[in-house]
Design a protein around this motif. Structure first.
Motif, short mmCIF file in Angstrom:
data_model
loop_
_atom_site.label_atom_id
_atom_site.label_comp_id
_atom_site.label_asym_id
_atom_site.label_seq_id
_atom_site.Cartn_x
_atom_site.Cartn_y
_atom_site.Cartn_z
N ASN A 1 0.84 -1.20 0.00
CA ASN A 1 0.00 0.00 0.00
C ASN A 1 0.87 1.24 0.00
OD1 ASN A 1 -2.52 -1.21 0.01
ND2 ASN A 1 -2.50 -1.50 2.23
N PRO A 2 0.58 2.21 -0.84
CA PRO A 2 1.38 3.43 -0.86
C PRO A 2 1.22 4.20 0.44
CG PRO A 2 -0.58 3.69 -2.21
CD PRO A 2 -0.55 2.26 -1.81
N ASP A 3 2.29 4.79 0.89
CA ASP A 3 2.25 5.59 2.12
C ASP A 3 1.49 6.87 1.87
OD1 ASP A 3 3.77 3.66 3.36
OD2 ASP A 3 5.68 4.62 2.83
N GLU A 4 0.34 6.97 2.48
CA GLU A 4 -0.49 8.16 2.32
C GLU A 4 -0.21 9.13 3.45
OE1 GLU A 4 -4.51 6.99 2.09
OE2 GLU A 4 -4.29 5.90 0.19
N GLU A 5 -0.12 10.37 3.08
CA GLU A 5 0.13 11.40 4.07
C GLU A 5 -1.08 11.57 4.98
OE1 GLU A 5 1.28 16.16 4.22
OE2 GLU A 5 1.01 15.11 2.32
N GLN A 6 -0.82 11.53 6.26
CA GLN A 6 -1.90 11.70 7.23
C GLN A 6 -2.32 13.17 7.27
OE1 GLN A 6 -3.37 9.22 8.78
NE2 GLN A 6 -2.03 7.70 7.83
N VAL A 7 -3.60 13.40 7.06
CA VAL A 7 -4.12 14.76 7.09
C VAL A 7 -5.22 14.84 8.13
CG1 VAL A 7 -3.55 15.21 4.67
CG2 VAL A 7 -5.78 14.24 5.26
N SER A 8 -5.45 16.04 8.61
CA SER A 8 -6.49 16.24 9.60
C SER A 8 -7.85 16.08 8.95
CB SER A 8 -6.35 17.63 10.23
OG SER A 8 -6.53 18.63 9.24
N GLU A 9 -8.87 15.87 9.77
CA GLU A 9 -10.22 15.70 9.26
C GLU A 9 -10.71 16.95 8.56
OE1 GLU A 9 -14.69 14.54 10.91
OE2 GLU A 9 -12.95 14.56 12.27
N GLU A 10 -10.37 18.11 9.12
CA GLU A 10 -10.79 19.37 8.50
C GLU A 10 -10.16 19.56 7.12
OE1 GLU A 10 -10.79 24.18 9.47
OE2 GLU A 10 -10.02 22.74 10.94
N LEU A 11 -8.87 19.24 7.02
CA LEU A 11 -8.19 19.36 5.73
C LEU A 11 -8.74 18.35 4.73
CD1 LEU A 11 -6.02 20.61 3.97
CD2 LEU A 11 -4.35 19.03 4.98
N ALA A 12 -9.05 17.16 5.20
CA ALA A 12 -9.61 16.14 4.30
C ALA A 12 -10.95 16.61 3.74
CB ALA A 12 -9.78 14.82 5.05
N LYS A 13 -11.78 17.23 4.57
CA LYS A 13 -13.06 17.75 4.09
C LYS A 13 -12.85 18.86 3.06
CE LYS A 13 -15.80 16.71 8.23
NZ LYS A 13 -16.62 17.28 9.33
N ARG B 1 -14.05 18.85 -0.79
CA ARG B 1 -14.87 19.94 -1.33
C ARG B 1 -14.24 20.53 -2.57
NH1 ARG B 1 -15.20 25.57 -0.57
NH2 ARG B 1 -17.34 26.42 -0.69
N ASP B 2 -12.92 20.70 -2.56
CA ASP B 2 -12.22 21.22 -3.74
C ASP B 2 -12.38 20.29 -4.94
OD1 ASP B 2 -11.41 23.42 -2.32
OD2 ASP B 2 -9.42 22.63 -1.84
N ASP B 3 -12.31 18.98 -4.69
CA ASP B 3 -12.49 18.01 -5.78
C ASP B 3 -13.91 18.08 -6.34
OD1 ASP B 3 -9.89 17.18 -5.47
OD2 ASP B 3 -10.41 15.47 -4.18
N VAL B 4 -14.89 18.27 -5.47
CA VAL B 4 -16.28 18.36 -5.93
C VAL B 4 -16.48 19.64 -6.75
CG1 VAL B 4 -18.68 18.60 -5.17
CG2 VAL B 4 -17.16 17.00 -4.01
N ILE B 5 -15.86 20.75 -6.32
CA ILE B 5 -15.94 21.99 -7.09
C ILE B 5 -15.34 21.80 -8.48
CG2 ILE B 5 -15.14 24.37 -7.23
CD1 ILE B 5 -15.29 24.49 -4.18
N THR B 6 -14.19 21.12 -8.54
CA THR B 6 -13.55 20.86 -9.83
C THR B 6 -14.45 20.02 -10.73
OG1 THR B 6 -11.36 20.97 -8.80
CG2 THR B 6 -11.52 19.88 -10.95
#
Length: 229
Positions: A150-162, A166-171
């Motif tokens: 499994n690729p090492d995914e950068e751990q992000v906060s819940e707020e940043l993940a949201k 949201r940015d992906d949905v806007i795109t």
């Protein structure tokens, strides 16, 4: 010994171009029909398969796309609430103003308000994270977990993940929305394309509504600042 002219003419007539024409250029219709009749089962089977594949794609596999449009007009003359026309006056309506308003209609800020208003983050059509993984993708993830690849995914906060979601949905929304200026006019046409006719109409109407509200807020803020000054 000289040949007689008669023999010479006979010799030339025997070498006429008509005798040299290849016989292969002649099409035998009877042979062609016979050949096609022998392969009638193959032709019929191929045609039937093509019809079945086309029908499956059209009625089962293909996803229908519905398009809906809404229009809004650029206001060039506006009465001021107070006598400060230079501050809150209408737009000039020239090319620069029209292009500027087109960019406002296409802006991520406005699309973000649409996403929030319609809760498109919860819509699988715009949020690919909500789409169930395919069988092939499931097998791939299983093999990666078994092999520890499994690729090492950068751990992000819940707020940043949201925020990233949201940015992906806007795109994704921007891909399904187009805005154009009707030639020789101050009218903007907003078109939305989705898998639902109602959703397409709702998105187009919401973009226009929020754009108008945004213009009112800008005018109100300018008036308020001018009044305070």
């Amino acid at each position: 010994m000289k040949q007689s002219p008669i023999h010479d003419a006979q010799f030339k007539s025997n070498r006429s171009p008509a005798n040299d024409a290849p016989q292969e250029d002649v099409i035998d219709l009877n042979t062609l029909v016979t050949t096609l009749w022998r392969g009638k089962w193959i032709i019929g089977l191929t045609t039937t398969l093509a019809i079945l594949v086309g029908a499956f794609y059209a009625f089962v596999a293909a996803v229908p796309i519905y398009k809906s449009s809404a229009v809004v007009m650029l206001e060039t003359e506006q009465a001021s609430v107070i006598d400060l026309q230079s501050v809150v006056g209408g737009l000039a309506g020239d090319t620069a103003e029209v292009n500027s308003e087109l960019e406002v209609l296409r802006s991520r800020g406005l699309m973000g308000k649409v996403v929030d208003r319609l809760d498109l983050v919860s819509d699988p059509e715009f949020n690919e994270d909500l789409v169930p993984a395919s069988a092939l993708e499931g097998v791939k993830q299983f093999l990666q977990s078994m092999l520890g690849a499994n690729p090492d995914e950068e751990q992000v906060s819940e707020e940043l993940a949201k925020q990233l979601t949201r940015d992906d949905v806007i795109t994704e929304l921007l891909k399904n929305v187009s805005v154009r200026n009707v030639p020789q006019s101050l009218v903007f046409e907003v078109t939305a394309e989705t898998e639902s006719a109602r959703k397409s109409a709702l998105i187009a109407d919401t973009i226009v509504e929020l754009y108008v509200l945004n213009q009112i807020e800008v005018k109100f803020d300018a008036t308020e600042q001018a009044t305070a000054w």
